[in-house]
Structures are given as C-alpha cells and as structure tokens.
Write a protein that holds these residues in place. Sequence first.
Motif, PDB file in Angstrom:
ATOM      1  N   ILE A 145       0.838  -1.201   0.000  1.00 36.47           N
ATOM      2  CA  ILE A 145       0.000   0.000   0.000  1.00 36.47           C
ATOM      3  C   ILE A 145       0.871   1.249   0.000  1.00 36.47           C
ATOM      4  CG2 ILE A 145      -1.781   1.282   1.248  1.00 36.47           C
ATOM      5  CD1 ILE A 145      -2.741  -1.363   2.420  1.00 36.47           C
ATOM      6  N   LEU A 146       0.612   2.125  -0.951  1.00 35.37           N
ATOM      7  CA  LEU A 146       1.293   3.422  -1.022  1.00 35.37           C
ATOM      8  C   LEU A 146       0.323   4.487  -0.541  1.00 35.37           C
ATOM      9  CD1 LEU A 146       3.626   5.313  -1.970  1.00 35.37           C
ATOM     10  CD2 LEU A 146       2.537   5.323  -4.227  1.00 35.37           C
ATOM     11  N   ILE A 147       0.717   5.247   0.491  1.00 33.87           N
ATOM     12  CA  ILE A 147      -0.122   6.317   1.006  1.00 33.87           C
ATOM     13  C   ILE A 147       0.630   7.638   0.953  1.00 33.87           C
ATOM     14  CG2 ILE A 147       0.515   5.606   3.374  1.00 33.87           C
ATOM     15  CD1 ILE A 147      -2.149   6.899   4.303  1.00 33.87           C
ATOM     16  N   THR A 148       0.035   8.616   0.284  1.00 32.51           N
ATOM     17  CA  THR A 148       0.652   9.944   0.228  1.00 32.51           C
ATOM     18  C   THR A 148       0.252  10.731   1.478  1.00 32.51           C
ATOM     19  OG1 THR A 148      -1.195  10.958  -0.998  1.00 32.51           O
ATOM     20  CG2 THR A 148       0.559   9.915  -2.292  1.00 32.51           C
ATOM     21  N   GLY A 149       1.147  11.599   1.928  1.00 33.57           N
ATOM     22  CA  GLY A 149       0.870  12.339   3.159  1.00 33.57           C
ATOM     23  C   GLY A 149       0.708  11.414   4.356  1.00 33.57           C
ATOM     24  N   GLY A 150       1.421  10.302   4.321  1.00 35.85           N
ATOM     25  CA  GLY A 150       1.197   9.237   5.302  1.00 35.85           C
ATOM     26  C   GLY A 150       1.802   9.436   6.664  1.00 35.85           C
ATOM     27  N   SER A 151       2.501  10.551   6.880  1.00 36.30           N
ATOM     28  CA  SER A 151       3.045  10.811   8.217  1.00 36.30           C
ATOM     29  C   SER A 151       2.467  12.092   8.810  1.00 36.30           C
ATOM     30  CB  SER A 151       4.577  10.897   8.174  1.00 36.30           C
ATOM     31  OG  SER A 151       5.004  11.961   7.334  1.00 36.30           O
ATOM     32  N   GLY A 152       1.407  12.600   8.191  1.00 38.38           N
ATOM     33  CA  GLY A 152       0.782  13.835   8.650  1.00 38.38           C
ATOM     34  C   GLY A 152      -0.282  13.613   9.710  1.00 38.38           C
ATOM     35  N   HIS A 153      -1.073  14.635   9.962  1.00 39.74           N
ATOM     36  CA  HIS A 153      -2.074  14.630  11.033  1.00 39.74           C
ATOM     37  C   HIS A 153      -3.032  13.442  10.932  1.00 39.74           C
ATOM     38  CE1 HIS A 153      -4.965  15.974  13.944  1.00 39.74           C
ATOM     39  NE2 HIS A 153      -5.883  16.284  13.038  1.00 39.74           N
TER      40      HIS A 153
END
Length: 262
Positions: free
Chosen positions: A13-21
Amino acid sequence: MMRNLFSLENKTILITGGSGHLGSAMSEGLAKHGATVIIASKSKEKNCAFAAQLTEKYQTTCFGEYIDISNLESVNTCISSTIKAFGKIDVLVNNGYYGSSGKIEEMSEEIWKKGIDGSINTVFNCVHAILPHMMKQQSGNIINIASMYGTVSPDPSIYGDSGFNNPANYGAGKAAVIQFTKYLACHYGNKGIRANTISPGPFPSKTVQKNDEFIMNLSKKNPLGRIGSPSDLEGPIVFLASDASSYMTGQNIVVDGGWTAW
C-alpha cells in the motif's frame, strides 16, 4: 479457522501524506493489519523515521519515500520505484493535500488555482501514474481522501471570527475528488480496479484544538458531540483497503460523527 476479512497481509500500500495529522493514523492502521506500507510525501526523513517506528511496533514492513504530488515526474518516479522494489502496488491511498485560503471576493486567480491544484489535480497525478500498472496486473484499489465539505458547505456560524474559515476552493476541489472517484469506479471496474473515497468530518489539527471556543462550536454542531480523533479513520481505511469491501466501488464513506446527517 475463520479467515480474517480485514487482514492486509501480502498487500503493498502506497499512502501519500502518510506521516501527517490524519495520514499517520491511517498508516498505522494499515501497518497494524499486516500491510507493507510505503509512506510518501516531501518529508522523506520524517516518513522514514515514522516507518521505522511502525515496522518495529507491528513487526511488518514499512518504508518512507519521497514524492511531490504536484509534480507528475516525481509521482511517476515514486510509483515506478515502489513497483520495482515490491513488484506491485495493491492499494493507493491519495491522502496528500495542500491548499490556500481567503474569501472569494479577495482571492486571486492564483490563490484559487492553488487550492484546486492541491486537491483534485494532485489526485489526478497519482491516479494517472498508477493506472497503467493496475491495468497490467488486472487488479487495484484506489482510495481517495475527500472531505465532508465536498458534499456540504461550511456553516459560517461555526467559524465566526476564529480565523479557521474553510475556503471555497477546498470544498470545490474535494467535491471534484468524489466525482472523479465515481468516474474511476465506473470506467475501470471491468479491469479489476476499485475506487472509493473517505470523507472525514471535523478533524482539527492540534494547533486548531488550542482554540477552546471553536472546538466547542464544532462539537455542538456534531450529533456525537465531539470532534474526530485521527484514530477514528483507522477502521474505514482498513475496511476499504481489505477484502472486506471487495464488492464496494464508487462509494463515499463519510466519517463525520453525523455532521452531514442534520
């Protein structure tokens, strides 16, 4: 032994913005259920550190990666390198976003376009890059993160003079994300590709939460009487990423504590 419908083992699974809020909670939910999670944004160092934490905590495989979702070349590079490293991408979570604010009558064309670019155009970039790969493997799952403001307008009385007024280009862009997702579902379902959206409701950042009056107004507006916690998104993202939702496509799951039910 009953098969765990919500297991994400063997899924990349690729998640963009995956370390944000909100992204960090979704990344954690995916890792917790056994997925190989590639956490991508412009903050590669932060992504790598968070990925290492998740790998140790859940004994799964997580990696941090760089991506600039506003740049199609960067998006293509990230997706190609991920597929080269892992052989496939089963699920793409388009969570990354950037925007701009201002009242309509004071907003320049440039500011307006920035909000549209940061919502729907970035989603297009990522989908455009990954579709050929998913079509080749004849399977794929795209989850786009929209917003309740893609279906309803912000209530001006909630915001008052808080300074947190939600701009028009945000909701317009998120509404476009919901429609684009339905288009994907209808035109690529016969190629084994699913597409759904999650529309979060009131999930103010920690900075915004320091304004007690504003948070009280948000909570009063909500049938459940509280704002959302990022962990409230773990269940919906795992559900859509897993085989538990295998017969769902073109849907918009609103996670808003009942906000849009009034």
